[in-house]
Design a protein around this motif. Structure first.
Motif, PDB file in Angstrom:
ATOM      1  N   GLU A  10       0.838  -1.203   0.000  1.00 29.76           N
ATOM      2  CA  GLU A  10       0.000   0.000   0.000  1.00 29.76           C
ATOM      3  C   GLU A  10       0.873   1.253   0.000  1.00 29.76           C
ATOM      4  N   ASN A  11       1.919   1.266   0.829  1.00 28.02           N
ATOM      5  CA  ASN A  11       2.832   2.404   0.894  1.00 28.02           C
ATOM      6  C   ASN A  11       3.545   2.626  -0.437  1.00 28.02           C
ATOM      7  N   LYS A  17       5.852   3.905  -6.519  1.00 26.22           N
ATOM      8  CA  LYS A  17       7.144   3.244  -6.685  1.00 26.22           C
ATOM      9  C   LYS A  17       6.938   1.733  -6.729  1.00 26.22           C
ATOM     10  N   THR A  18       7.800   1.043  -7.464  1.00 25.99           N
ATOM     11  CA  THR A  18       7.716  -0.413  -7.523  1.00 25.99           C
ATOM     12  C   THR A  18       8.779  -1.034  -6.621  1.00 25.99           C
ATOM     13  N   LEU A  19       8.569  -2.295  -6.296  1.00 28.19           N
ATOM     14  CA  LEU A  19       9.574  -3.015  -5.515  1.00 28.19           C
ATOM     15  C   LEU A  19      10.882  -3.129  -6.290  1.00 28.19           C
ATOM     16  N   TRP A  22      12.821   0.087  -5.875  1.00 28.50           N
ATOM     17  CA  TRP A  22      13.400   0.139  -4.546  1.00 28.50           C
ATOM     18  C   TRP A  22      14.631  -0.760  -4.478  1.00 28.50           C
ATOM     19  N   ALA A  23      14.522  -1.952  -5.042  1.00 26.20           N
ATOM     20  CA  ALA A  23      15.624  -2.917  -5.018  1.00 26.20           C
ATOM     21  C   ALA A  23      16.868  -2.324  -5.680  1.00 26.20           C
ATOM     22  N   ARG A  24      16.704  -1.747  -6.861  1.00 32.46           N
ATOM     23  CA  ARG A  24      17.853  -1.184  -7.577  1.00 32.46           C
ATOM     24  C   ARG A  24      18.461  -0.007  -6.818  1.00 32.46           C
ATOM     25  N   GLU A  25      17.620   0.826  -6.225  1.00 33.15           N
ATOM     26  CA  GLU A  25      18.104   1.982  -5.466  1.00 33.15           C
ATOM     27  C   GLU A  25      18.929   1.555  -4.251  1.00 33.15           C
TER      28      GLU A  25
END
Length: 58
Positions: A10-11, A17-19, A22-25
């Motif tokens: 939900e956040n 933003k996608t997971l 986030w993973a790459r960042e």
């Protein structure tokens, strides 16, 4: 203070933003993040634990 997977998703949706983003960042392979969030990797130790902690799941 851990959050649920539903709350996490939900956040991410609220932020647009996608997971995978986030993973790459954060220097992780998107597949590893999806395995932790999906429950296939429990996140009790190692990289899975790191990912779960950073996501707020542990």
């Amino acid at each position: 203070m851990s959050i649920t997977v539903e709350k996490l998703k939900e956040n991410f949706a609220k932020e647009g933003k996608t997971l995978a983003q986030w993973a790459r960042e954060h220097g992780y392979a998107p597949r590893d993040v999806y395995l932790v969030v999906g429950g296939q990797r429990k996140g009790n130790y190692g990289k899975g634990f790191e990912i779960a902690r950073k996501l707020g799941l542990k």
